[in-house]
Design an enzyme around this catalytic site. Structure first.
Site, PDB file in Angstrom:
ATOM      1  N   ASN A 252     -68.084  43.464  24.843  1.00  0.00           N
ATOM      2  CA  ASN A 252     -67.794  44.900  24.774  1.00  0.00           C
ATOM      3  C   ASN A 252     -66.519  45.167  23.992  1.00  0.00           C
ATOM      4  O   ASN A 252     -66.440  46.130  23.217  1.00  0.00           O
ATOM      5  CB  ASN A 252     -67.665  45.471  26.188  1.00  0.00           C
ATOM      6  CG  ASN A 252     -69.003  45.926  26.763  1.00  0.00           C
ATOM      7  OD1 ASN A 252     -69.927  46.235  26.036  1.00  0.00           O
ATOM      8  ND2 ASN A 252     -69.104  45.944  28.083  1.00  0.00           N
ATOM      9  N   GLU A 288     -73.213  43.981  34.221  1.00  0.00           N
ATOM     10  CA  GLU A 288     -73.993  43.021  33.433  1.00  0.00           C
ATOM     11  C   GLU A 288     -74.775  42.051  34.316  1.00  0.00           C
ATOM     12  O   GLU A 288     -75.276  41.035  33.842  1.00  0.00           O
ATOM     13  CB  GLU A 288     -73.073  42.227  32.490  1.00  0.00           C
ATOM     14  CG  GLU A 288     -72.136  41.255  33.158  1.00  0.00           C
ATOM     15  CD  GLU A 288     -70.818  41.877  33.608  1.00  0.00           C
ATOM     16  OE1 GLU A 288     -69.869  41.116  33.834  1.00  0.00           O
ATOM     17  OE2 GLU A 288     -70.746  43.124  33.721  1.00  0.00           O
TER      18      GLU A 288
END
Length: 369
Positions: A252, A288
């Site tokens: 990210n 996640e």
């Protein structure tokens, strides 16, 4: 809201046909009741005006049709009757009554006003039963309207204006009434369809993860509880896999959260493809993390699924520039097997412990108990 909106046509047609079948079944029950009323009047009150033995024979076709309808509804079920079967039965029912009316008229020894009244009652019965479909309704009531007008004309040939006026008035009243009732009916169906769509959307929002379009944590918790109960009851194995995308935070930070979200969706699709049985479930556990429920699967079967997931993720080649173990997206997996007496939280805790071992041992692998 337009009633002729294209997206409603199939549902409107289905709902209309369902109501029509219920109406025909109702007309069958009413026909049975009317038949007994006819018998009661014929054999007890009007017995001097009819040839009873001949009349009984003439009414057999109507009895057979009514019996056929009631038997089919009972044995086959209303919703299993096809369109062709429905309309064929309606034709037989209307024909049976028409034949019965003609028999009553021909076998009566003098003018019997009750015959004409029976035809008028049948007009109302079939108009109510068939109101959702105007064309079918017209075909259902016209034989009785025509019979009523013809019977009156033959009995009172000198006053023809009355049966003609009655015919036209009945027809106009029924058609205008059908238009109003059908309008209300279709609006109610549209509102019901909208309500079902909203309920379906609310249910979907409650059970589906908005990003990945797979089950969310809430749905997973419910399914796991049910599957653990089923495993206890049936003494069958139950496994789960807790999966975490490796080095997702650095991904990210490097590629941005938008790319990270796209990768979450792609990983969810890979997990969905890896599961082959309808009862297997994949859910987004949070962030996640993903979790897989494998009913009727022992530890060896769960390891096989974990290996398949690992290979499919590698084949997907989702580039991960910040990974410490591969050029592509990988995942660490913890596998746990349900044991008798375990709570759902115990099974998750065990899977989490195995996941921790997989991550601490270098990632991109799976551990099981």
């Amino acid at each position: 809201m337009a009633l002729n909106s294209h997206r409603y046509q199939a549902q409107l047609k289905s709902e209309t046909f369902t109501i029509l079948k219920r109406g025909i079944l109702w007309a069958t029950y009413v026909s049975a009741a009317l038949f007994f009323v006819v018998l009661l009047n014929t054999y007890y009150f009007d017995k001097y005006y009819y040839d009873a033995s001949n009349l009984a024979i003439k009414l057999i076709p109507l009895v057979a049709v009514i019996a056929l309808g009631l038997f089919t509804a009972k044995v086959k079920g209303l919703f299993k009757v096809t369109v062709r079967q429905t309309y064929l039965y309606l034709f037989l029912l209307v024909s049976g009554w028409t034949f019965a009316l003609i028999a009553l008229a021909l076998l009566s020894k003098q003018n019997m006003p009750g015959v004409e009244s029976l035809a008028d009652v049948l007009v109302l019965v079939f108009a109510l039963a068939l109101f959702p479909n105007r064309n079918i309704m017209l075909l259902g009531i016209l034989p009785f309207l025509i019979f009523s007008a013809a019977y009156h004309s033959l009995q009172y040939a000198e006053v023809l204006v009355y049966p003609l006026t009655k015919f036209l008035c009945f027809l106009m009243i029924i058609l205008s009434g059908q238009k109003i009732i059908a309008g209300w009916f279709f609006k109610a169906i549209v509102r019901n369809i909208e309500k079902k769509k909203l309920l379906s959307q609310f249910k979907r929002l409650a059970l589906i993860d908005g990003l990945t379009n797979i089950s969310n944590r809430r749905h997973f918790d419910d399914v796991l509880l049910q599957e653990s109960k089923a495993a206890s009851r049936n003494e069958q194995p139950l496994s789960i896999i807790l999966l975490d995308i490796d080095y997702f935070k650095p991904l990210n930070d490097t590629l941005g959260h938008q790319v990270g979200d796209e990768y979450l969706v792609k990983v969810a699709n890979v997990l969905n493809r890896a599961l082959e049985r309808p009862r297997d479930l994949v859910a987004r556990y949070g962030g996640e993390e993903f979790v897989v429920i494998l009913p009727n699967t022992d530890i060896d079967g769960a390891r096989s699924v974990a290996g398949k997931i690992q290979r499919m993720l590698a084949d997907a080649e989702l580039v991960h520039p910040s990974s410490g173990v591969s050029r592509y997206i990988t995942a660490s997996q913890g596998i746990a097997l349900w044991h008798k007496g375990m709570q759902s939280s115990d099974l998750l805790e065990r899977a989490d412990s195995m996941l921790y071992k997989a991550k601490s041992s270098g990632r991109n692998q799976y551990f099981s108990e």
